[in-house]
Design an enzyme around this catalytic site. Structure first.
Site, short mmCIF file in Angstrom:
data_model
loop_
_atom_site.label_atom_id
_atom_site.label_comp_id
_atom_site.label_asym_id
_atom_site.label_seq_id
_atom_site.Cartn_x
_atom_site.Cartn_y
_atom_site.Cartn_z
N GLU A 60 -6.75 -8.05 -0.08
CA GLU A 60 -6.91 -7.94 1.44
C GLU A 60 -8.16 -7.80 1.63
OE1 GLU A 60 -2.60 -6.07 2.97
OE2 GLU A 60 -4.74 -5.29 3.64
N GLU B 102 0.89 -1.32 -0.18
CA GLU B 102 -0.08 0.03 -0.03
C GLU B 102 0.87 1.25 0.32
OE1 GLU B 102 -4.23 -1.53 2.03
OE2 GLU B 102 -2.91 -0.04 3.12
C1 GLA Z 1 -3.98 -2.45 5.19
C2 GLA Z 1 -2.62 -3.34 5.17
C3 GLA Z 1 -2.58 -4.60 6.08
C4 GLA Z 1 -3.29 -4.16 7.22
C5 GLA Z 1 -4.86 -3.69 6.99
C6 GLA Z 1 -5.64 -3.47 8.06
O1 GLA Z 1 -4.80 -2.74 4.21
O2 GLA Z 1 -2.10 -3.36 3.97
O3 GLA Z 1 -1.24 -4.64 6.69
O4 GLA Z 1 -3.01 -3.15 8.01
O5 GLA Z 1 -4.85 -2.71 6.31
O6 GLA Z 1 -7.04 -3.41 7.73
#
Ligand code: GLA
Length: 718
Positions: free
Chosen positions: A354, A203
Site C-alpha cells: 500500500e 496490518e
Molecule cells: C492502512 C490500511 C488500509 C487503509 C490505509 C489508509 O494502511 O491497511 O486499509 O486504512 O491504511 O491509509
C-alpha cells in the site's frame, strides 16, 4: 514417454498400491487411468518458480497496482474500473481483505461467486490478483454470537462491532473462524492461474488484555522459565517485592513494569501474532499452489515495534509493507531506510502493498504530495528492492470511515488528477521490467537492529528526545550520501558478506549475540557499536561487565558511565571535530592496543577530555565503540573513516546534491535508479556509458534529471 515433470518420479510399488486404492474409492476402473489424471495435473501446475508469476505472459515483472473493493460497488461498474486500471498500466489488484460479511453472510454460508467473477474479469484486463483474508474485520454475526472473540483493551473494555481490528488476536475460537474462511478461499482460488498470492489479514496492530490472553501469557512464561525461581531470579523480582509465588499472579503489562516482564510480554505478543498468522498459512497452503506467495502487509509506517517483524515475516514467502508519507512530504532518508528495513526482514526483494495516491485521511494535516512526488516515491521503492507498488486505494467507498482518503478514481467513476501521474509510472514500470527482472540491491555495508534492543530502550528512554530511528538515520544518511546500498538487518542475521556493520543503540547483547558479532569481526568484519550498546542481557537485566557487556574484553575498553545530555558537548580527535547531543558515554580503554579516536572537550565536568570513541583490531577485523550521538558533519567523517578502513568500494560515484542513487543487480548486469529529489534540474555525469532504459534505450554518458525526475540506467552485461 515421460508423463511427469522433471525430478518427480513415482516409485512403482508404493505409488501403484496407493493409486489402486485411490482409484477404486474414486470410481476409476483401473489405476492407470488415475495415474494419467495425476500426470496431467502435474503439468498444469509446475513446481514453484518465482513468486508473482501468474499465467499471463503480458504482465510485466515489475508490478504497479491498487487495492480494489468490488464488494463495495455494483457489479455493472467493475469492467469500467478494470478498464481504467488497464489504461493506467496497472497489473495487480488486492481484493477481499475487508470482505468477510460479503464472502460469508452468515455462519457457514459462503458466497465466493462474486469474487470468482471479479478475478475472471481482472484476468480479461491482464490484471493479476492478490487475495486478502478478511480477518482484520469480523462480520457482525460472528462477534454477536461469539463476543469472546472481541478483544479487550488495556482498560478492560471489550471492543464493539462497527470498525475493524476489533478481534482478539489470541482467541483460539476466532482463529478457527479465520482458518475456515481462509480455507474456503484457498479451495476456490488456490489453483487459480490469475491469483498470484495471498495477504493474511491486514496490518496486525491491536493486542488483547482479556483473561484468556493472560493465561496464555502465563503458560508462555511457564514454558520459557520452567520454574518461578528462574523467573524471579532473571527478573530480579526481589526488587520492590515483586516476587511471584504463582504463575497466575503475573500481570499482562499495559503501562510500564519490570523490564524483564515487559520484554517477555513483547516477545509473547510477537509469538501470538505469529500463531494467529500460522493458522491461516496452514489453511491456505493445504490448497494453494506453491507458485502463490503468502504475505501480510506490515503497517505502522514500517518502523512500528508492537511486534518483531523478523519473527512474523519468517514463515511468509514475501515481505510487504505499507509505505505512507502522511503529513508533509517525502523524507528521503527515512523512507528509503524503511524500504531497506523491509528488504532486510527476509533478505530479498519485497512488495509495497500500500502507498498513498497523493494524500491520506489519517494524518493531522492530510496535505497532498506535490506533482511528481508520487512518481519519485514509486521509483524509490523499486530502487530499494520493491518488485511491486500498490496504491491504497483505487476508489473510496461512498460511505465509511475513509471517504477522504486519496484515490485514483472519484465517486463519479472518473479519474482524479493523480491518475495521470500514476499512469505514467505504470508505463515506465512496463518499460523497465525486463531490465529489472531478477535484480536486487546487494550491499557491502549493513546497519543492524534487534527488537529486543528497541523495546528495551523504548521502555526506559532516559532521555525523551532519544529517538532510535533518528539515531539510526544518523548512520544511514552518510552511507547513502556515499551512494552505498545499505542493508538494515537483524543483528542475529548472517553478517559475513558485509565489510562493515554499524550497530546504533544495540542495547541488548547476550552472550550468544556477542559470540555471533565476535565471529564476524574475527573473520575480517568491521563492527561499529553505537551508544547504549551492550547494556542489557537477554532478560533485560544489566550486563555486569558494563557496556558493551560480553564485548568489553575483545574491545579492550568499556563504558564507565553514560549521561543523558541536556546540552551539546564538544567532541574531537583524529577523525574530526564536532558536538555530541542527547547521549554521551564516558569510555575507558583497558588494553594497550585499544586506540582512542575521539575525546570530549570541556563539558559537564565528568566527560571532559574522556574518550568518546575507541577502536581495536581483533583477529582479521576491527571493533569500534562510539559512545555519543554526533552532529551530522562529524558523523559523516566517522562513517567515511569506517567504510574506507573496511575497504568499501564506491558503487556509482559522485552525484549532484539531492540525487538519490539506487543499485540493483544480478549475476549478469547492473541497473541504477537515479531520482532527483531536488527542486531544480540537474545533469548527472555517469561513471561509464549506460543504456537509458526509460528513454530510447541508447547508451549515454550523462543524463539530465528534472525535479522528481527518474532515470533507469543499465550497464552493459558484466
Ligand atoms: C492502512 C490500511 C488500509 C487503509 C490505509 C489508509 O494502511 O491497511 O486499509 O486504512 O491504511 O491509509
Amino acid at each position: 514417454m515421460r508423463i511427469l515433470p522433471k525430478g518427480k518420479r513415482l516409485r512403482a510399488p508404493v505409488a501403484i498400491r496407493r493409486a489402486r486404492r485411490l482409484s477404486l474409492c474414486l470410481g476409476f476402473s483401473h489405476a492407470s487411468h488415475l495415474v494419467l489424471v495425476l500426470a496431467a495435473f502435474a503439468f498444469i501446475c509446475p513446481s514453484p518458480a518465482v513468486f508473482a508469476a501468474g499465467s499471463d505472459a503480458t504482465v510485466p515483472a515489475l508490478l504497479l497496482g491498487a487495492a480494489w473493493y468490488p464488494e463495495q460497488w455494483p457489479e455493472s461498474r467493475w469492467d469500467a474500473d478494470l478498464q481504467l486500471m488497464q489504461d493506467a498500466h496497472l497489473h495487480v489488484v488486492r481484493i477481499g481483505e475487508f470482505a468477510w460479511s460479503t464472502l460469508e453472510p452468515s455462519q457457514g454460508r459462503y458466497d465466493l461467486d462474486w469474487l470468482e467473477r471479479a478475478v475472471r474479469l481482472a484476468e480479461k484486463h491482464h490484471i493479476q490478483v492478490v487475495i486478502g483474508t478478511p480477518t482484520d474485520a469480523p462480520p457482525a454475526w460472528l462477534t454477536a454470537a461469539h463476543p469472546e472473540t472481541l478483544r479487550v483493551d488495556a482498560m478492560g473494555r471489550r471492543a464493539k462491532h462497527g470498525s475493524r481490528r476489533q478481534f482478539d488476536y489470541a482467541s483460539l475460537e476466532y482463529r478457527a473462524f479465520c482458518a475456515a474462511i481462509a480455507e474456503q478461499l484457498a479451495r476456490q482460488f488456490g489453483r487459480d492461474p490469475n491469483v498470484i498470492g495471498w495477504q493474511i489479514g491486514n496490518e496486525y496492530t491491536e493486542e488483547s488484555f482479556d483473561p484468556d490472553t493472560r493465561s496464555q501469557f502465563d503458560n508462555w512464561l511457564k514454558r520459557k522459565y520452567k520454574s518461578l525461581d528462574a523467573l524471579n531470579r532473571d527478573w530480579s523480582t526481589a526488587y520492590w517485592s515483586q516476587t511471584y509465588d504463582r504463575w497466575d499472579e503475573i500481570p499482562l503489562p499495559s503501562d510500564g513494569g519490570n523490564p524483564g516482564l515487559l520484554l517477555d510480554h513483547r516477545r509473547f505478543v510477537s509469538d501470538t501474532w505469529r500463531d494467529f498468522q500460522q493458522v491461516q498459512i496452514d489453511a491456505i497452503r493445504k490448497f494453494a499452489d506453491p507458485r502463490q506467495f503468502i504475505t501480510t502487509n506490515v503497517g505502522g509506517l514500517g518502523w512500528s515495534d508492537n511486534w518483531d517483524h523478523y519473527e512474523i515475516t519468517q514463515p511468509l514467502n514475501l515481505a510487504a509493507w505499507d509505505d505512507y508519507v502522511g503529513e508533509g512530504h517525502l523524507n528521503v532518508a527515512r523512507n528509503s531506510a524503511m524500504h531497506d528495513f523491509a528488504r532486510g526482514w527476509k533478505h530479498q526483494n519485497f512488495w509495497v502493498m500500500e502507498t498513498q495516491p497523493g494524500s491520506v485521511n489519517w494524518a493531522p494535516i492530510n496535505n497532498s504530495l506535490d506533482p511528481g512526488e508520487t512518481h519519485a516515491l514509486a521509483w524509490e521503492a523499486v530502487g530499494h528492492g520493491a518488485d511491486a507498488v500498490l496504491y491504497w486505494q483505487w476508489r473510496d467507498a461512498l460511505n465509511g470511515q475513509e471517504q477522504y482518503h486519496g484515490a485514483l478514481v472519484g465517486p463519479d467513476g472518473t479519474p482524479f488528477p493523480i491518475y495521470d501521474e500514476i499512469r505514467g509510472i505504470g508505463s515506465e514500470f512496463e518499460r523497465a521490467s525486463v531490465a529489472l527482472k531478477g535484480t536486487q540491491p546487494v550491499a557491502q555495508v549493513a546497519i543492524v537492529v534487534t527488537y529486543d534492543s528497541r523495546w528495551a530502550i523504548d521502555f526506559q528512554p532516559h532521555n525523551k528526545n532519544y529517538d532510535q530511528l533518528e539515531v539510526l538515520l544518523g548512520y544511514y544518511r552518510p552511507l547513502r550520501e556515499q551512494g552505498l546500498t545499505v542493508d538494515i538487518v537483524s543483528a542475529n542475521a548472517p553478517l559475513d558478506s558485509y565489510k562493515v556493520v554499524f550497530a546504533p543503540s544495540l542495547n541488548v547483547i547476550s552472550a550468544d549475540m556477542a559470540a555471533h558479532l565476535l565471529a564476524y569481526i574475527q573473520q575480517g568484519g568491521h563492527l561499529v557499536l553505537g551508544p547504549r550498546s551492550g547494556m542489557k542481557d537477554e532478560h533485560n537485566s544489566l550486563n555486569v561487565e558494563r557496556q558493551p557487556g560480553p564485548l568489553v574484553e575483545p574491545l579492550g575498553g568499556r563504558v564507565d558511565q553514560y549521561y543523558a545530555l541536556d546540552s551539546d558537548v564538544p567532541v574531537g580527535g583524529t577523525i574530526g571535530t564536532g558536538t555530541a547531543s542527547l547521549w554521551a558515554e564516558q569510555l575507558s580503554t583497558r588494553a594497550p592496543d585499544t586506540e582512542v579516536l575521539l575525546r570530549y572537550g570541556k563539558s559537564n565536568g565528568w566527560l571532559d577530555d574522556e574518550p568518546a570513541m575507541i577502536s581495536r583490531r581483533v583477529g582479521n577485523g576491527r571493533i569500534n565503540y562510539l559512545g555519543a550521538v554526533l552532529d551530522p558533519d562529524l558523523m559523516r567523517k566517522v562513517v567515511a573513516s569506517a567504510t574506507s578502513d573496511a575497504g568499501v568500494n564506491q558503487e556509482f560515484g559522485a552525484v549532484p546534491q539531492n540525487v538519490e542513487v539506487c543499485r540493483r543487480l544480478d549475476a549478469n548486469h547492473t541497473v541504477f535508479v537515479l531520482i532527483n529529489h531536488g527542486p531544480v534540474e540537474v545533469n548527472v555525469a555517469l561513471p561509464s556509458a549506460m543504456r537509458d532504459v526509460l528513454d530510447d534505450g541508447s547508451f549515454i554518458s550523462n543524463r539530465d534529471l528534472p525535479p522528481q525526475g527518474v532515470a533507469v540506467l543499465e550497464t552493459a552485461a558484466h
